[in-house]
Design an enzyme around this catalytic site. Structure first.
Site, mmCIF file in Angstrom:
data_model
loop_
_atom_site.group_PDB
_atom_site.id
_atom_site.type_symbol
_atom_site.label_atom_id
_atom_site.label_comp_id
_atom_site.label_asym_id
_atom_site.label_seq_id
_atom_site.Cartn_x
_atom_site.Cartn_y
_atom_site.Cartn_z
ATOM 1 N N ASP A 19 2.864 -1.585 -4.728
ATOM 2 C CA ASP A 19 2.423 -2.428 -3.617
ATOM 3 C C ASP A 19 0.912 -2.637 -3.630
ATOM 4 O OD1 ASP A 19 1.814 0.201 -2.988
ATOM 5 O OD2 ASP A 19 3.160 0.316 -1.269
ATOM 6 N N ASN A 44 7.382 7.855 8.178
ATOM 7 C CA ASN A 44 8.484 7.092 8.784
ATOM 8 C C ASN A 44 9.594 6.780 7.780
ATOM 9 O OD1 ASN A 44 7.354 5.152 7.169
ATOM 10 N ND2 ASN A 44 6.750 3.759 8.817
ATOM 11 N N HIS A 73 9.208 5.377 4.811
ATOM 12 C CA HIS A 73 9.043 4.195 3.950
ATOM 13 C C HIS A 73 8.864 4.604 2.483
ATOM 14 C CE1 HIS A 73 4.337 3.839 4.456
ATOM 15 N NE2 HIS A 73 4.658 4.698 3.534
ATOM 16 N N GLU A 100 9.015 -0.727 5.142
ATOM 17 C CA GLU A 100 9.016 -0.021 6.412
ATOM 18 C C GLU A 100 10.442 0.037 6.970
ATOM 19 O OE1 GLU A 100 6.425 1.494 6.884
ATOM 20 O OE2 GLU A 100 4.630 0.304 7.238
HETATM 21 P P1 PGA Z 1 0.737 9.746 1.117
HETATM 22 O O1 PGA Z 1 1.547 8.382 1.303
HETATM 23 O O2 PGA Z 1 1.016 10.221 -0.259
HETATM 24 O O3 PGA Z 1 -0.687 9.352 1.302
HETATM 25 O O4 PGA Z 1 1.242 10.686 2.157
HETATM 26 C C1 PGA Z 1 2.872 8.306 0.915
HETATM 27 C C2 PGA Z 1 3.418 6.940 1.256
HETATM 28 O O5 PGA Z 1 3.045 6.390 2.300
HETATM 29 O O6 PGA Z 1 4.226 6.427 0.477
#
Ligand code: PGA
Length: 263
Positions: A67, A136, A138, A143
């Site tokens: 992304d 959450n 995702h 999302e």
């Molecule tokens: P993080 O993010 O490794 O910074 O916790 C993970 C994500 O949002 O996919």
């Protein structure tokens, strides 16, 4: 889904990196799917040190990132292209021409998403996809409520994700609320998936992904449908799972089988 529970984040990174190093040793022209965020950084450090020790070469490897923020250019220090260059690509022997991140500043972001899907197909698909997981649930920027069949597209970020990522932006800096992200359907087509999660803040999301129902409310639960998904977590991220002993037992048996059959 294979669940690997390890003591801490260093062990998680080392285990994950080892999967990638072995994979690339067997298939030097592998197509990797890569991720940003805090969790993959330790794994990237391990890949860099494996490269420095001549244990792996990325010369023939191609990559596709999950992304990118919509509305910021590759040179922006918060862009995921910038992140990948600095956390990994600048330190290994990869040809940057073979590294792809969705184009955040594309004139037509919708067309850019379609091009991204075509580029993945043209390469024969992603061999091994690295993932983190949001609090959450995702994966990528898919999302909750994302279609489980979704493809690369423009996606609006939730307030929770914007807040989680605010730490990377200074107070007076523009923080995008939109993104370009591979879809859940795109991710599910990767031949192998490796998801890392560490820390207690991920425990609810990990529980929902592994032991909850298959639901768009937890996009990562879609991995229950994948035939080769490995979820590597530390004790803290595994702390809400019901069947920890069973997962540890399976992993022990798998290790024995791998040794016996040299897999
Ligand atoms: P993080 O993010 O490794 O910074 O916790 C993970 C994500 O949002 O996919």
């Amino acid at each position: 889904m294979k669940i690997v529970i390890l003591k801490n984040s260093d062990e998680v990174a080392a285990y994950g990196a080892d999967i990638f190093v072995r994979f690339i040793s067997k298939k030097p022209a592998a197509v990797l799917g890569l991720a940003t965020g805090s969790t993959p950084v330790a794994l990237y450090k391990q890949l860099i040190s494996a490269y420095e020790q001549n244990r792996v070469s990325f010369k023939a490897v191609s990559t596709f990132n999950l992304d990118e923020y919509l509305g910021i250019a590759a040179e922006h220090p918060q862009s995921y292209r910038y992140f990948m260059n600095h956390q990994l690509f600048n330190h290994i022997d990869i040809d940057k021409q073979n590294t792809q991140v969705p184009q955040g500043d594309a004139e037509d972001p919708f067309a850019a998403c379609e091009r991204y899907e075509s580029a993945i197909k043209k390469k024969g698909g992603i061999d091994i996809q690295l993932l983190g997981i949001g609090r959450n649930g995702h994966i990528g920027f898919n999302e909750p409520s994302s279609s489980l069949m979704s493809r690369t597209r423009v996606k609006t970020l939730t307030r929770a994700t914007i807040d989680d990522n605010a730490r990377f932006f200074s107070a007076d800096e523009y923080q995008p609320h939109l993104s370009l992200t591979m879809g859940i359907g795109t991710i599910l087509e990767s031949k192998k998936v490796v998801l890392l999660a560490t820390g207690e803040s991920k425990a609810d999301a990990v529980k929902a992904m592994v032991e909850g129902p298959l639901t768009a409310s937890c996009p990562a639960s879609a991995l229950q449908m994948h035939q080769d998904a490995v979820v590597i977590v530390d004790d803290a991220a595994a702390s809400k799972l019901l069947d920890v002993d069973f997962y540890k037992h399976i992993e022990m048996e798998n290790r024995k089988l791998n040794e016996r059959f040299d897999r």
